[in-house]
Design a protein around this motif. Sequence first.
Motif, PDB file in Angstrom:
ATOM      1  N   LEU A   1       2.518  -4.914  -7.994  1.00  0.00           N
ATOM      2  CA  LEU A   1       3.680  -4.975  -7.116  1.00  0.00           C
ATOM      3  C   LEU A   1       3.802  -6.340  -6.442  1.00  0.00           C
ATOM      4  O   LEU A   1       4.907  -6.846  -6.256  1.00  0.00           O
ATOM      5  N   GLY A   2       2.681  -6.935  -6.096  1.00  0.00           N
ATOM      6  CA  GLY A   2       2.705  -8.224  -5.421  1.00  0.00           C
ATOM      7  C   GLY A   2       2.949  -9.396  -6.338  1.00  0.00           C
ATOM      8  O   GLY A   2       3.168 -10.522  -5.880  1.00  0.00           O
ATOM      9  N   ASN A   3       2.942  -9.146  -7.639  1.00  0.00           N
ATOM     10  CA  ASN A   3       3.156 -10.212  -8.624  1.00  0.00           C
ATOM     11  C   ASN A   3       4.370  -9.895  -9.487  1.00  0.00           C
ATOM     12  O   ASN A   3       4.292  -9.844 -10.711  1.00  0.00           O
TER      13      ASN A   3
ATOM     14  N   TYR B   1       6.009 -10.051 -18.498  1.00  0.00           N
ATOM     15  CA  TYR B   1       6.255  -8.660 -18.867  1.00  0.00           C
ATOM     16  C   TYR B   1       6.174  -7.824 -17.587  1.00  0.00           C
ATOM     17  O   TYR B   1       5.103  -7.670 -17.009  1.00  0.00           O
ATOM     18  N   ASN B   2       7.326  -7.293 -17.165  1.00  0.00           N
ATOM     19  CA  ASN B   2       7.422  -6.646 -15.861  1.00  0.00           C
ATOM     20  C   ASN B   2       7.549  -5.135 -16.013  1.00  0.00           C
ATOM     21  O   ASN B   2       8.473  -4.643 -16.654  1.00  0.00           O
ATOM     22  N   GLU B   3       6.592  -4.426 -15.419  1.00  0.00           N
ATOM     23  CA  GLU B   3       6.545  -2.971 -15.525  1.00  0.00           C
ATOM     24  C   GLU B   3       7.479  -2.298 -14.517  1.00  0.00           C
ATOM     25  O   GLU B   3       8.082  -1.264 -14.804  1.00  0.00           O
ATOM     26  N   VAL B   4       7.557  -2.866 -13.305  1.00  0.00           N
ATOM     27  CA  VAL B   4       8.392  -2.314 -12.234  1.00  0.00           C
ATOM     28  C   VAL B   4       9.049  -3.472 -11.488  1.00  0.00           C
ATOM     29  O   VAL B   4       8.712  -4.640 -11.701  1.00  0.00           O
ATOM     30  N   ILE B   5       9.994  -3.133 -10.609  1.00  0.00           N
ATOM     31  CA  ILE B   5      10.601  -4.155  -9.764  1.00  0.00           C
ATOM     32  C   ILE B   5       9.635  -4.424  -8.607  1.00  0.00           C
ATOM     33  O   ILE B   5       9.439  -3.573  -7.741  1.00  0.00           O
ATOM     34  N   GLY B   6       9.028  -5.580  -8.606  1.00  0.00           N
ATOM     35  CA  GLY B   6       7.999  -5.877  -7.629  1.00  0.00           C
ATOM     36  C   GLY B   6       8.431  -6.902  -6.596  1.00  0.00           C
ATOM     37  O   GLY B   6       9.624  -7.085  -6.324  1.00  0.00           O
ATOM     38  N   TYR B   7       7.448  -7.597  -6.045  1.00  0.00           N
ATOM     39  CA  TYR B   7       7.664  -8.566  -4.978  1.00  0.00           C
ATOM     40  C   TYR B   7       6.862  -9.822  -5.285  1.00  0.00           C
ATOM     41  O   TYR B   7       6.002  -9.827  -6.168  1.00  0.00           O
TER      42      TYR B   7
ATOM     43  N   SER C   1       0.843  -1.206   0.000  1.00  0.00           N
ATOM     44  CA  SER C   1       0.000   0.000   0.000  1.00  0.00           C
ATOM     45  C   SER C   1       0.872   1.247   0.000  1.00  0.00           C
ATOM     46  O   SER C   1       0.638   2.194  -0.765  1.00  0.00           O
ATOM     47  N   LEU C   2       1.868   1.268   0.855  1.00  0.00           N
ATOM     48  CA  LEU C   2       2.780   2.406   0.930  1.00  0.00           C
ATOM     49  C   LEU C   2       3.543   2.591  -0.388  1.00  0.00           C
ATOM     50  O   LEU C   2       3.699   3.713  -0.871  1.00  0.00           O
ATOM     51  N   LYS C   3       4.003   1.487  -0.967  1.00  0.00           N
ATOM     52  CA  LYS C   3       4.762   1.565  -2.220  1.00  0.00           C
ATOM     53  C   LYS C   3       3.885   2.030  -3.385  1.00  0.00           C
ATOM     54  O   LYS C   3       4.390   2.631  -4.335  1.00  0.00           O
ATOM     55  N   SER C   4       2.600   1.777  -3.304  1.00  0.00           N
ATOM     56  CA  SER C   4       1.708   2.086  -4.424  1.00  0.00           C
ATOM     57  C   SER C   4       1.578   3.584  -4.690  1.00  0.00           C
ATOM     58  O   SER C   4       1.158   3.990  -5.771  1.00  0.00           O
ATOM     59  N   PHE C   5       1.958   4.409  -3.711  1.00  0.00           N
ATOM     60  CA  PHE C   5       1.843   5.857  -3.891  1.00  0.00           C
ATOM     61  C   PHE C   5       3.076   6.478  -4.553  1.00  0.00           C
ATOM     62  O   PHE C   5       3.079   7.682  -4.861  1.00  0.00           O
ATOM     63  N   ASP C   6       4.131   5.672  -4.750  1.00  0.00           N
ATOM     64  CA  ASP C   6       5.349   6.176  -5.429  1.00  0.00           C
ATOM     65  C   ASP C   6       5.876   7.457  -4.790  1.00  0.00           C
ATOM     66  O   ASP C   6       6.177   8.447  -5.475  1.00  0.00           O
ATOM     67  N   LEU C   7       5.995   7.455  -3.476  1.00  0.00           N
ATOM     68  CA  LEU C   7       6.449   8.650  -2.757  1.00  0.00           C
ATOM     69  C   LEU C   7       7.965   8.779  -2.822  1.00  0.00           C
ATOM     70  O   LEU C   7       8.685   7.789  -2.928  1.00  0.00           O
TER      71      LEU C   7
END
Length: 360
Positions: free
Chosen positions: A210-212, A220-226, A66-72
């Motif tokens: 992010l969780g996948n 196909y990966n958009e960002v470095i996730g978990y 949740s915190l990461k989803s805001f791209d702060l």
Amino acid sequence: MIDYENLNKVNKRFFKEFKSSFEETLESGWYILGNKVKSFEKEFSVYNSIKYCVGVASGLDALKLSLKSFDLPEGSEVIVPSNTYIATIIAVLRANLVPVLVEPNILTYNLDPEKIEEKITKKTKIILPVHLYGKLSNMSKICELALKYDLKIIEDCAQAHGANYKNKKAGTYGDIGAFSFYPTKNLGALGDAGAIITDDAKLAEKVKMLGNYGSVRKYYNEVIGYNSRMDEVQAGFLSVKLKYLDQINEHKRKLAKIYNEYLSDKFIKPTVCDNYFDVYHIYPIRIKERDKLKVYLLDKGIKTEIHYPIPPHQQKALKGIFKEDYPVAEEIHQTILSLPLSYAHSEDEILQVVEIMNKF
């Protein structure tokens, strides 16, 4: 002996449905991100009257994603209660953000809205209220502050499944509500699991991605996730128990009412407030002689727990992070004791606890 918690007894009445759900999953041959997860996500969003639910691996991950989803920006500040469980603070740190502790209201154990504003700076981006022990925070005032300072709200609902304030459920006031389904929760899995709820489609999609592994489309990966996905087995178990969550909460409220009415006033009992529907994940009392009381009750065959013995700012793992003193949190942690109160306890057992405690 009266156990503090006996998960076998709590879950035994669901065993038949658990076994049926497990067999369905086993036979399906699909064990990750399948129909059981999709079904639970839909059911939990409907239960909370909210648009989206995304299952994740744990309550900690629900907060972190949740915190990461805001791209702060790294170093942005997040306001959290000084008496929360350490997982809330770990999530902030793992998101490369800065936890700012604010003292709780000594009566409700939740964030004191009157103390939040003085801790808001230009770096403050999020208020993260924790609905401890099954009581919602004062979300009216917290939402007012968030609107005034253009802040986001993430609700830590790990202990507040089905609780509400002014007829709005936990997790539906903020931008995101983060849940844990650890086995001891009112809605507990048989292992680790978590979820987020939100009305924001973009946030839901971001948490899911992010969780996948940061992927929406396989490979196909958009960002470095978990890797943080609710598995099919736990989702099935949670769908079974969700049907009974209101019943579980009502049973715990009935037991809490016995404590509230018959337990001596020498013990500081949970505050009961208008407009709050408390679900008593934990029934905490406070007394200066907490440690003596715990031993006394154990000698009489009553098991209790301490939630929590050490405040976050005094934890070895967080040494050097917090510079201030937090006397309200310290007083709570030094005097609090959690009494037996679960779906498996009977009214007679709680009356026994009351009778023995009143003789202390």
